[in-house]
Enzyme design. Structure first.
Site, mmCIF file in Angstrom:
data_model
loop_
_atom_site.group_PDB
_atom_site.id
_atom_site.type_symbol
_atom_site.label_atom_id
_atom_site.label_comp_id
_atom_site.label_asym_id
_atom_site.label_seq_id
_atom_site.Cartn_x
_atom_site.Cartn_y
_atom_site.Cartn_z
ATOM 1 N N ARG A 80 27.698 -1.910 46.409
ATOM 2 C CA ARG A 80 27.264 -0.627 45.853
ATOM 3 C C ARG A 80 25.887 -0.234 46.387
ATOM 4 O O ARG A 80 25.620 0.952 46.621
ATOM 5 C CB ARG A 80 27.278 -0.667 44.326
ATOM 6 C CG ARG A 80 27.136 0.714 43.708
ATOM 7 C CD ARG A 80 27.360 0.700 42.224
ATOM 8 N NE ARG A 80 26.400 -0.137 41.537
ATOM 9 C CZ ARG A 80 26.473 -0.450 40.236
ATOM 10 N NH1 ARG A 80 27.474 -0.006 39.508
ATOM 11 N NH2 ARG A 80 25.558 -1.209 39.676
ATOM 12 N N LYS A 183 23.344 4.721 42.985
ATOM 13 C CA LYS A 183 22.356 4.256 42.023
ATOM 14 C C LYS A 183 20.963 4.498 42.617
ATOM 15 O O LYS A 183 20.288 3.571 43.069
ATOM 16 C CB LYS A 183 22.603 2.779 41.713
ATOM 17 C CG LYS A 183 22.049 2.363 40.356
ATOM 18 C CD LYS A 183 22.663 1.056 39.910
ATOM 19 C CE LYS A 183 21.928 0.421 38.764
ATOM 20 N NZ LYS A 183 21.967 1.187 37.519
ATOM 21 N N GLU A 219 29.584 10.482 31.874
ATOM 22 C CA GLU A 219 29.217 9.133 31.409
ATOM 23 C C GLU A 219 28.155 9.184 30.330
ATOM 24 O O GLU A 219 27.714 10.247 29.927
ATOM 25 C CB GLU A 219 28.841 8.229 32.581
ATOM 26 C CG GLU A 219 27.727 8.715 33.461
ATOM 27 C CD GLU A 219 27.480 7.783 34.649
ATOM 28 O OE1 GLU A 219 27.710 6.574 34.538
ATOM 29 O OE2 GLU A 219 27.025 8.283 35.686
HETATM 30 N N1 PLP Z 1 26.276 4.418 34.903
HETATM 31 C C1 PLP Z 1 24.968 4.477 35.196
HETATM 32 C C2 PLP Z 1 24.348 5.806 35.388
HETATM 33 C C3 PLP Z 1 24.221 3.292 35.302
HETATM 34 O O1 PLP Z 1 22.920 3.333 35.567
HETATM 35 C C4 PLP Z 1 24.871 2.064 35.094
HETATM 36 C C5 PLP Z 1 24.134 0.814 35.215
HETATM 37 O O2 PLP Z 1 24.161 0.152 36.203
HETATM 38 C C6 PLP Z 1 26.240 2.059 34.808
HETATM 39 C C7 PLP Z 1 26.905 3.257 34.717
HETATM 40 C C8 PLP Z 1 26.979 0.783 34.618
HETATM 41 O O3 PLP Z 1 27.218 0.161 35.851
HETATM 42 P P1 PLP Z 1 27.385 -1.409 35.947
HETATM 43 O O4 PLP Z 1 28.485 -1.784 35.053
HETATM 44 O O5 PLP Z 1 27.711 -1.656 37.375
HETATM 45 O O6 PLP Z 1 26.094 -2.000 35.549
HETATM 46 C C1 COI Z 2 22.142 -1.460 34.303
HETATM 47 O O1 COI Z 2 23.040 -1.472 33.467
HETATM 48 O O2 COI Z 2 21.942 -2.394 35.088
HETATM 49 C C2 COI Z 2 21.268 -0.322 34.433
HETATM 50 O O3 COI Z 2 20.968 0.029 35.517
HETATM 51 C C3 COI Z 2 20.788 0.317 33.243
HETATM 52 C C4 COI Z 2 19.407 0.809 33.350
HETATM 53 C C5 COI Z 2 18.348 -0.070 32.867
HETATM 54 C C6 COI Z 2 19.077 1.771 34.382
#
Ligand code: PLP
Ligand code: COI
Length: 339
Positions: A80, A183, A219
């Protein structure tokens, strides 16, 4: 680290012993370097400071009952980050280098991985940004990749507990063809005003709808959304949300449990048909949703009247945590055990 109150950690920054760094210049990544400094020396015209050339990741390491440290799906975070780099024209870090840096960062800070009983974990924060000087809007020619780690507790107050979310129709986080799928730091800057407003009003986070039509679910703050009805796990398909690794994992776990999984556009009114709803992410794990208030429409969607998480949310939460902590076999090969 006997003096740390592991069970009461917040989701915040704490200094640890080492961070790992790697620079990109003259078209190539250098060797991994270990640093004890929390600070950087940066050119004032760096592209990260002016044009937002910055991307980050978030993943976790867990200490099991057996004392072993497990890192969850780091290859997915590596991929990612590469996608985010492509999205804002930064140099891509090779997957192997990312993984080597994660292992090194955790190993060198092993004493900060919380004990099994605490339910806390070590948050791993890799990030990559443009460091060379530009005044014209152009990508940098030099980049820096860093990983720091910090022990963390729950992201939302109270841990595994239902909390309310708010639809705030006067704010967008990301555009349908914009950077929401990456991200990158800019997305989070764009979410701060709405996030603060939601917190001030007593909500956990903003529940975003698609920016173009305001008809479909996107989201929940820094987490993906899922709804549960009739033994089905339903989660949005959208070009403006982050592809969550937790959500991807939960979809498989739901299937393993004999549930149907649907990834599709979800009209906001469909919220009234879900028996349970949750926000999921690395930091959020699963945060069951108590209710979603559509503030401007004066409407509320309630999922829990007694404040308790739903049974499916709880089942998914327990299953995911059991794999992460090594209480259950890792049959999908998601976990890397630190040697
Ligand atoms: N959506 C956003 C905007 C996020 O910042 C995050 C955090 O990483 C997620 C979703 C969840 O992603 P993940 O499950 O890969 O941490
Ligand atoms: C995560 O779930 O890792 C996030 O990025 C959340 C946040 C602290 C930005």
């Amino acid at each position: 680290m006997e003096d740390l109150d592991w069970s009461n950690l917040a989701f915040g920054y704490m200094k640890t012993d080492y961070n790992i760094r790697c620079t990109f210049s003259n078209g190539a990544w250098g060797e991994l370097e270990t640093s004890t400094s929390e600070h950087l020396s940066l050119h004032m015209a760096s592209t990260c400071l002016h044009y937002g050339q910055e991307a980050f990741e978030g993943l976790k390491a867990f200490r099991g009952k057996d004392g072993k440290i497990r890192i969850f799906r780091m290859d997915e975070n590596a991929k990612r980050l590469q996608a985010s780099c492509d999205g804002i024209m930064m140099a891509k870090l090779p997957i192997e280098k990312f993984e080597e840096a994660v292992l090194k960062a955790v190993k060198l800070n092993e004493r900060f991985v919380p004990p099994y009983e605490s339910g806390a974990s070590l948050y791993i924060r890799p990030f990559l940004f443009g460091t060379s000087a530009q005044v014209g809007v152009k990508p940098a020619t030099e980049y820096l990749f860093i990983i720091f780690v910090t022990p963390v507790g729950p992201y939302f107050k109270g841990g595994f507990q239902t909390t309310p979310f708010a639809i705030m129709r006067q704010f967008d986080r990301s555009a349908p063809l914009g950077t929401g799928i990456y991200k990158v730091g800019g997305n989070y800057a764009a979410s701060l005003v709405a996030g603060q407003k939601a917190h001030d009003m007593g909500y956990s986070a903003v529940f975003y709808l698609d920016a173009k039509e305001k008809k479909y679910i996107d989201e929940c703050g820094a987490a993906n959304f899922f709804g549960i009805k009739d033994n089905t796990y339903v989660t949005p398909k959208s070009t403006s949300i982050l592809p969550s690794i937790t959500n991807k994992s939960l979809m498989l776990l739901a299937e393993d449990m004999g549930m149907k999984v649907e990834r599709r556009t979800i009209p906001v009114e469909e919220l009234s048909t879900f028996q349970e709803a949750g926000a999921c992410g690395t930091a959020a794990v699963i945060s069951p949703i108590q209710r979603i208030d559509d503030i401007d429409e004066n409407k509320s969607y309630v999922f829990s009247t007694d404040g308790k998480p739903g049974v499916i949310c709880e089942k998914l939460y327990k299953k995911l945590r059991a794999i992460q902590y090594g209480d259950e076999p890792d049959k999908h090969g998601w976990v890397t055990i630190l040697e």
